[in-house]
Design a protein around this motif. Structure first.
Motif, mmCIF file in Angstrom:
data_model
loop_
_atom_site.group_PDB
_atom_site.id
_atom_site.type_symbol
_atom_site.label_atom_id
_atom_site.label_comp_id
_atom_site.label_asym_id
_atom_site.label_seq_id
_atom_site.Cartn_x
_atom_site.Cartn_y
_atom_site.Cartn_z
ATOM 1 N N ARG A 10 1.062 -1.155 0.687
ATOM 2 C CA ARG A 10 0.402 0.268 0.127
ATOM 3 C C ARG A 10 0.499 1.271 -0.195
ATOM 4 N NH1 ARG A 10 -4.832 1.346 4.516
ATOM 5 N NH2 ARG A 10 -4.943 -1.045 3.469
ATOM 6 N N PRO A 11 2.218 1.382 1.141
ATOM 7 C CA PRO A 11 2.979 2.646 0.526
ATOM 8 C C PRO A 11 3.253 2.338 -0.805
ATOM 9 C CG PRO A 11 2.999 1.360 2.818
ATOM 10 C CD PRO A 11 1.930 0.240 2.222
ATOM 11 N N ALA A 14 0.758 3.975 -2.667
ATOM 12 C CA ALA A 14 0.903 5.670 -2.912
ATOM 13 C C ALA A 14 1.681 6.256 -3.007
ATOM 14 C CB ALA A 14 0.757 5.141 -1.182
ATOM 15 N N SER A 20 -1.929 9.102 -0.773
ATOM 16 C CA SER A 20 -1.952 8.679 0.854
ATOM 17 C C SER A 20 -2.103 7.515 0.518
ATOM 18 C CB SER A 20 -1.796 8.918 2.002
ATOM 19 O OG SER A 20 -4.371 8.991 2.023
ATOM 20 N N SER A 21 -1.741 6.988 1.321
ATOM 21 C CA SER A 21 -1.512 5.039 1.773
ATOM 22 C C SER A 21 -2.751 5.285 1.826
ATOM 23 C CB SER A 21 -0.463 4.662 3.497
ATOM 24 O OG SER A 21 -0.758 3.471 2.912
ATOM 25 N N ARG A 22 -3.678 5.360 3.223
ATOM 26 C CA ARG A 22 -4.938 5.591 3.390
ATOM 27 C C ARG A 22 -5.843 5.806 2.522
ATOM 28 N NH1 ARG A 22 -8.120 8.860 8.804
ATOM 29 N NH2 ARG A 22 -9.469 8.261 8.622
ATOM 30 N N TRP A 23 -6.199 6.342 1.485
ATOM 31 C CA TRP A 23 -6.627 6.731 0.478
ATOM 32 C C TRP A 23 -6.216 5.225 -0.337
ATOM 33 C CZ3 TRP A 23 -5.718 7.595 -5.267
ATOM 34 C CH2 TRP A 23 -7.117 7.915 -5.641
ATOM 35 N N GLY A 25 -6.335 2.959 0.405
ATOM 36 C CA GLY A 25 -6.843 1.763 1.554
ATOM 37 C C GLY A 25 -8.281 1.875 1.536
ATOM 38 N N GLU A 26 -8.771 3.308 1.337
ATOM 39 C CA GLU A 26 -10.648 3.397 0.771
ATOM 40 C C GLU A 26 -10.677 3.335 -0.440
ATOM 41 O OE1 GLU A 26 -10.797 7.722 1.616
ATOM 42 O OE2 GLU A 26 -10.564 7.604 3.611
ATOM 43 N N ARG A 28 -9.536 0.232 -2.206
ATOM 44 C CA ARG A 28 -9.357 -0.934 -2.522
ATOM 45 C C ARG A 28 -10.929 -1.153 -1.104
ATOM 46 N NH1 ARG A 28 -3.068 -3.210 -0.908
ATOM 47 N NH2 ARG A 28 -2.878 -3.016 -2.724
ATOM 48 N N SER A 29 -10.864 -0.746 0.250
ATOM 49 C CA SER A 29 -12.419 -0.804 0.266
ATOM 50 C C SER A 29 -13.414 -1.059 -0.644
ATOM 51 C CB SER A 29 -12.123 -0.551 1.789
ATOM 52 O OG SER A 29 -12.344 1.013 1.658
#
Length: 161
Positions: A10-11, A14, A20-23, A25-26, A28-29
Motif C-alpha cells: 500500500r505505501p 501511494a 496517501s496510503s490511507r487513500w 486503503g479507501e 481498495r475497500s
C-alpha cells in the motif's frame, strides 16, 4: 524506495500515485483497486479506470511506457547505490568537505612561508606575507563558489570587500 512490481504494498502504491496510503486503503475497500497480491500493472490499470473511466484510461496512461520508466528508475537508483559503495561516486557534500580541508591545509602552510624564508628580515617577511595573502585572496572559497555557479550575491560580496 524500491517498488515491488509483482506485489506492491500500500505505501509503494501511494508513492507511485502520489496519494496517501490511507487513500489507497479507501479505494481498495470500495473495490476500485485490487486487494493485496495484485501486480503493479493491475493496480495501475484499476487506478486509471477509477480516475479516468474506461475510455480515458486507455488514452491517459500508456501502461507499458510507465512500467518501463519505473523499471529504468529502479535500475538507475541501484546503479548509483552500487557505484557509491564501490567508491566510484561521491556525494557533493563529501567532495566539498574534502576540497575545503585541502584549501585550509594549504592556507596554513602558505601562512608560514614568510617567517621561514625571511628569518629575521622584517621587511622581506612583510613583502612575502603580502604576496602570499594576495595569492590566497585569489584562491578564496568565494571565488571557487562563484566559478561553480553559486556563491555570494552582490550585497554579500560588497559587505565582504
Amino acid at each position: 524506495m524500491e517498488i515491488d512490481i509483482e506485489e506492491p504494498t500500500r505505501p509503494q502504491l501511494a508513492a507511485v500515485f502520489g496519494v496517501s496510503s490511507r487513500w489507497i486503503g479507501e479505494l481498495r475497500s470500495k473495490g476500485d483497486l485490487p486487494e493485496d497480491g495484485a501486480s503493479l500493472l493491475e493496480n495501475i490499470e484499476a487506478w486509471a479506470q477509477a480516475k479516468y473511466g474506461l475510455d480515458g484510461a486507455q488514452d491517459a496512461l500508456d501502461l507499458d511506457a510507465e512500467s518501463a520508466r519505473l523499471k529504468k528508475e529502479q535500475a538507475d537508483s541501484k546503479a548509483m547505490d552500487n557505484a557509491e559503495r564501490r567508491r566510484e561516486l561521491a556525494s557533493l557534500p563529501d567532495m566539498s568537505g574534502a576540497v575545503i580541508a585541502v584549501i585550509a591545509m594549504a592556507v596554513s602552510r602558505l601562512s608560514q612561508v614568510g617567517m621561514i624564508v625571511a628569518k629575521g628580515d622584517h621587511k622581506l617577511r612583510a613583502r612575502i606575507e603580502k604576496a602570499v595573502n594576495d595569492a590566497l585572496k585569489e584562491l578564496s572559497v568565494a571565488k571557487v563558489e562563484k566559478a561553480r555557479g553559486g556563491g555570494l550575491d552582490a550585497e554579500e560580496a560588497a559587505e565582504e570587500d
